[in-house]
Design a protein around this motif. Structure first.
Motif, PDB file in Angstrom:
ATOM      1  N   ILE A   1       0.848  -1.189   0.000  1.00 60.03           N
ATOM      2  CA  ILE A   1       0.000   0.000   0.000  1.00 60.03           C
ATOM      3  C   ILE A   1       0.887   1.242   0.000  1.00 60.03           C
ATOM      4  O   ILE A   1       1.811   1.369   0.786  1.00 60.03           O
ATOM      5  CB  ILE A   1      -0.934   0.020   1.227  1.00 60.03           C
ATOM      6  N   GLU A   2       0.579   2.122  -0.910  1.00 57.85           N
ATOM      7  CA  GLU A   2       1.276   3.402  -0.994  1.00 57.85           C
ATOM      8  C   GLU A   2       0.216   4.456  -1.324  1.00 57.85           C
ATOM      9  O   GLU A   2      -0.331   4.479  -2.425  1.00 57.85           O
ATOM     10  CB  GLU A   2       2.339   3.347  -2.085  1.00 57.85           C
ATOM     11  N   GLY A   3      -0.077   5.301  -0.349  1.00 55.53           N
ATOM     12  CA  GLY A   3      -1.127   6.300  -0.562  1.00 55.53           C
ATOM     13  C   GLY A   3      -2.474   5.635  -0.705  1.00 55.53           C
ATOM     14  O   GLY A   3      -2.887   4.852   0.141  1.00 55.53           O
ATOM     15  N   ASP A   4      -3.134   5.900  -1.833  1.00 55.19           N
ATOM     16  CA  ASP A   4      -4.469   5.345  -2.055  1.00 55.19           C
ATOM     17  C   ASP A   4      -4.468   4.169  -3.025  1.00 55.19           C
ATOM     18  O   ASP A   4      -5.473   3.884  -3.664  1.00 55.19           O
ATOM     19  CB  ASP A   4      -5.407   6.438  -2.555  1.00 55.19           C
TER      20      ASP A   4
ATOM     21  N   ILE B   1      -8.448   0.513   3.667  1.00 53.61           N
ATOM     22  CA  ILE B   1      -8.755  -0.478   4.697  1.00 53.61           C
ATOM     23  C   ILE B   1      -7.445  -0.906   5.358  1.00 53.61           C
ATOM     24  O   ILE B   1      -6.537  -1.383   4.674  1.00 53.61           O
ATOM     25  CB  ILE B   1      -9.462  -1.707   4.089  1.00 53.61           C
ATOM     26  N   PRO B   2      -7.298  -0.731   6.676  1.00 59.23           N
ATOM     27  CA  PRO B   2      -6.059  -1.152   7.341  1.00 59.23           C
ATOM     28  C   PRO B   2      -5.787  -2.648   7.117  1.00 59.23           C
ATOM     29  O   PRO B   2      -6.668  -3.484   7.284  1.00 59.23           O
ATOM     30  CB  PRO B   2      -6.323  -0.857   8.820  1.00 59.23           C
TER      31      PRO B   2
ATOM     32  N   GLU C   1      -3.721  -5.127   2.029  1.00 61.06           N
ATOM     33  CA  GLU C   1      -2.858  -5.954   1.183  1.00 61.06           C
ATOM     34  C   GLU C   1      -2.555  -7.289   1.842  1.00 61.06           C
ATOM     35  O   GLU C   1      -2.489  -8.316   1.183  1.00 61.06           O
ATOM     36  CB  GLU C   1      -1.576  -5.220   0.767  1.00 61.06           C
ATOM     37  N   ARG C   2      -2.406  -7.301   3.164  1.00 65.12           N
ATOM     38  CA  ARG C   2      -2.146  -8.556   3.876  1.00 65.12           C
ATOM     39  C   ARG C   2      -3.355  -9.497   3.753  1.00 65.12           C
ATOM     40  O   ARG C   2      -3.211 -10.682   3.477  1.00 65.12           O
ATOM     41  CB  ARG C   2      -1.833  -8.252   5.336  1.00 65.12           C
ATOM     42  N   ALA C   3      -4.559  -8.955   3.920  1.00 63.97           N
ATOM     43  CA  ALA C   3      -5.773  -9.764   3.792  1.00 63.97           C
ATOM     44  C   ALA C   3      -5.961 -10.246   2.356  1.00 63.97           C
ATOM     45  O   ALA C   3      -6.297 -11.413   2.119  1.00 63.97           O
ATOM     46  CB  ALA C   3      -6.988  -8.962   4.245  1.00 63.97           C
ATOM     47  N   PHE C   4      -5.723  -9.361   1.398  1.00 63.54           N
ATOM     48  CA  PHE C   4      -5.898  -9.705  -0.011  1.00 63.54           C
ATOM     49  C   PHE C   4      -4.943 -10.821  -0.430  1.00 63.54           C
ATOM     50  O   PHE C   4      -5.367 -11.861  -0.923  1.00 63.54           O
ATOM     51  CB  PHE C   4      -5.694  -8.472  -0.889  1.00 63.54           C
ATOM     52  N   PHE C   5      -3.642 -10.604  -0.222  1.00 64.47           N
ATOM     53  CA  PHE C   5      -2.668 -11.612  -0.642  1.00 64.47           C
ATOM     54  C   PHE C   5      -2.764 -12.878   0.201  1.00 64.47           C
ATOM     55  O   PHE C   5      -2.484 -13.971  -0.284  1.00 64.47           O
ATOM     56  CB  PHE C   5      -1.247 -11.039  -0.611  1.00 64.47           C
TER      57      PHE C   5
END
Length: 137
Positions: A45-48, A82-83, A86-90
């Protein structure tokens, strides 16, 4: 001295500093796909957006024209705001069936475009080294 047929069945590991090439046999007895699947990109995640920092050449994202540093503003129903997105997605990808289409919205110079990126298999996980090749001392 090692034929191409044998090499096809092995997974190479390179130790460039030590000058060693290890060839590991693939374990065909277990379901190696269970942990070895994904969408061929990695990011943070970087910015939006989810910024592409890793790209597997030859898999679908590469063939669709995804490049390093591309920005995805939506990825599989997640947004960067969403905090832990990326961890949840991957984290969910290895449990999805191969071929599952993941909608990802990429920011472009003229707006956005939606790409459908399938879950694909990667190389199977190797087991213990079978052949060691190293230079003579």
């Amino acid at each position: 001295f090692i034929g191409a047929g044998l090499l096809f069945q092995l997974y190479p590991t390179f130790d460039f500093e030590g000058g060693v090439l290890e060839l590991r046999a693939v374990d065909g007895q277990k379901n190696v796909a269970s942990r070895m699947r994904g969408i061929g990109i990695g990011g943070m995640i970087e910015g939006d957006c989810l910024r592409v920092t890793n790209l597997a050449l030859g898999l679908t994202p590469d063939r669709l024209g995804v490049k390093l540093d591309d920005c995805f503003i939506e990825f599989g129903g997640y947004r960067a705001e969403i905090p832990g997105a990326e961890r949840a997605f991957f984290g969910q990808l290895p449990s999805l069936p191969v071929g599952t289409q993941i909608p990802m919205t990429r920011r472009t110079e003229t707006g956005t475009e939606v790409l459908l990126i399938p879950v694909e298999l990667f190389l199977p996980e190797p087991n213990e080294p079978q052949i060691h090749l190293s230079p003579r001392p």
